[in-house]
Design a protein around this motif. Sequence first.
Motif, PDB file in Angstrom:
ATOM      1  N   UNK A   1       0.829  -1.222   0.000  1.00 35.05           N
ATOM      2  CA  UNK A   1       0.000   0.000   0.000  1.00 35.05           C
ATOM      3  C   UNK A   1       0.851   1.254   0.000  1.00 35.05           C
ATOM      4  N   UNK A   2       1.861   1.273   0.868  1.00 37.34           N
ATOM      5  CA  UNK A   2       2.712   2.449   0.999  1.00 37.34           C
ATOM      6  C   UNK A   2       3.391   2.784  -0.328  1.00 37.34           C
ATOM      7  N   UNK A   3       3.969   1.768  -0.981  1.00 36.85           N
ATOM      8  CA  UNK A   3       4.669   2.014  -2.237  1.00 36.85           C
ATOM      9  C   UNK A   3       3.707   2.253  -3.390  1.00 36.85           C
ATOM     10  N   UNK A   4       2.556   1.593  -3.348  1.00 38.94           N
ATOM     11  CA  UNK A   4       1.572   1.785  -4.407  1.00 38.94           C
ATOM     12  C   UNK A   4       1.140   3.242  -4.492  1.00 38.94           C
TER      13      UNK A   4
ATOM     14  N   UNK B   1      -0.570   7.286  -8.330  1.00 43.57           N
ATOM     15  CA  UNK B   1      -1.184   8.594  -8.543  1.00 43.57           C
ATOM     16  C   UNK B   1      -0.709   9.277  -9.811  1.00 43.57           C
ATOM     17  N   UNK B   2       0.442   8.861 -10.341  1.00 42.28           N
ATOM     18  CA  UNK B   2       1.004   9.560 -11.496  1.00 42.28           C
ATOM     19  C   UNK B   2       0.042   9.560 -12.683  1.00 42.28           C
ATOM     20  N   UNK B   3      -0.676   8.471 -12.867  1.00 42.47           N
ATOM     21  CA  UNK B   3      -1.608   8.376 -13.985  1.00 42.47           C
ATOM     22  C   UNK B   3      -2.930   9.079 -13.671  1.00 42.47           C
ATOM     23  N   UNK B   4      -3.281   9.177 -12.401  1.00 44.33           N
ATOM     24  CA  UNK B   4      -4.569   9.763 -12.018  1.00 44.33           C
ATOM     25  C   UNK B   4      -4.542  11.287 -11.958  1.00 44.33           C
ATOM     26  N   UNK B   5      -3.357  11.915 -11.937  1.00 40.62           N
ATOM     27  CA  UNK B   5      -3.276  13.364 -11.730  1.00 40.62           C
ATOM     28  C   UNK B   5      -4.055  14.190 -12.755  1.00 40.62           C
ATOM     29  N   UNK B   6      -3.974  13.895 -14.064  1.00 42.06           N
ATOM     30  CA  UNK B   6      -4.763  14.706 -15.002  1.00 42.06           C
ATOM     31  C   UNK B   6      -6.269  14.661 -14.730  1.00 42.06           C
ATOM     32  N   UNK B   7      -6.788  13.485 -14.372  1.00 45.70           N
ATOM     33  CA  UNK B   7      -8.209  13.374 -14.056  1.00 45.70           C
ATOM     34  C   UNK B   7      -8.554  14.116 -12.770  1.00 45.70           C
ATOM     35  N   UNK B   8      -7.642  14.091 -11.804  1.00 47.37           N
ATOM     36  CA  UNK B   8      -7.852  14.852 -10.569  1.00 47.37           C
ATOM     37  C   UNK B   8      -7.915  16.335 -10.880  1.00 47.37           C
ATOM     38  N   UNK B   9      -6.991  16.797 -11.735  1.00 48.63           N
ATOM     39  CA  UNK B   9      -6.994  18.208 -12.112  1.00 48.63           C
ATOM     40  C   UNK B   9      -8.290  18.624 -12.772  1.00 48.63           C
ATOM     41  N   UNK B  10      -8.816  17.768 -13.631  1.00 40.96           N
ATOM     42  CA  UNK B  10     -10.086  18.086 -14.307  1.00 40.96           C
ATOM     43  C   UNK B  10     -11.255  18.016 -13.333  1.00 40.96           C
TER      44      UNK B  10
END
Length: 461
Positions: free
Chosen positions: A16-19, A24-33
């Motif tokens: 979990x810690x390393x995941x 998050x690197x792939x999720x950041x653009x969707x978070x920004x939107x």
Amino acid sequence: MRKWWPLVAVCLGTFMFLLDTTVLSVALPEIGEGLSAPLPALQWVANVYTLVLAVLMLMMGALADRFGARTVYVAGLMVFGVASLACGSAPNAGALVAARAAQGVGGAAMAVTTFALIGSCYRGPDMGRAMGVFGAVSGLAAAVGPMLGGALTQYLGWRSVFFLNLPLVAVTVALTLRVLAPGRQGTGTRIDLPGMVVFALCAGSLTYALTSAGEVGWASPAVLGPLALAALALAVFARVELRSPAPLLDVALFGRAAFSAVMMCVVASTAAFAALVYTSVWLQSGLGLGPARAGLALMPLALASFATSLISGRRLHGRSPRAVLATGLLLSGIGCALQAGLDAGASAVSLAPGLALTGVGVGLLGPAMGAAVFAALPPERGGMAAGAMTTFRQLGQTLGVAVLGVLFQQGGGAMTEGLDRVLIAAAAAGIIGSVLAYVFVPRPAAANAPAPARRDLTDSR
């Protein structure tokens, strides 16, 4: 089978810690939107987690010495779970950044206790098997992070990336309390609170300045002020640590050329991972790929890293860390250079060879980094060496995202040009780190490396 349940409990928390450092690197653009967040806010979503880790790693080691590794591990899991719930429920970017900081608190507690827990349960050949499984799980977390993050984001929404932690935390806490003994508690460990506060002020101010520079420019008071504060805090930190009877970090160690060079190599080793944040932004916002396809595009690095770490851990055991570390950094740098040179016709496939070569380099770095750090200091300073290595790795990741963000936004040019600048800088970091490793890292006595490594993150002194 019963004797391996403690290892399962530790590996679940580590996964979990390393995941959460890669998913998050792939999720950041969707978070920004979804949260209408600009790039600097997204940088903080990634940065604050590793920043808090860097600040608290050494202190958490002292707490583990005082209250016991299992107690700190369980407390970290619970904080991590509550913070994950807050992340997934965040109504805006500010709330998400605050929740990510709380996640970092829990993550630091989880990270510093893993080796102590394994060491308390296994001896002899069982220890070797346990560490092999632990290393494989660590590599697996890095390998599946981008793909899992992409799939969850595309099909269930970015909030599911954080909600996934909740059942995992519940299972891990229950298993830990059942299969791991409480362990002994200490009473004499001191916590260098002034050092921790000043270090946090220095690292936070520097990260804020670098994150802001890409948006408002280097001459802005919003950049110059925090930079000056960071420099002042660094000077105060050095003075505090030199006078402290139980320092977080013995700054006198930086008088050793070997130790200083190895710490620079640790920082350089994080550049390739920091660049992934902007590679993901380019894949999704520049090429229009969905999160799942973007995660798939990053898999050559993760899979190559995973495979190389498994192979090199066995075949390169006992080899000079200088040669392995220098080679890993060099391959990582060359891989980043191969990814650069993008033009208007570039696609995700254009990155694959460079990503794979970078992954091979990263896979070599894992086993060699600890041996190189321990070779730079006497065996009795193993705990301090391990704490410094972990702190500089997290701080390097944080500052790397901030510095590369300045390059990504520089000049307001096309996104492809910005990514080119990021990749060239990451390549330079790897190549320079390789030279430093080859010149300064000493050849250790074979007997000196393993013993301190088992203490790794548990001794903050």
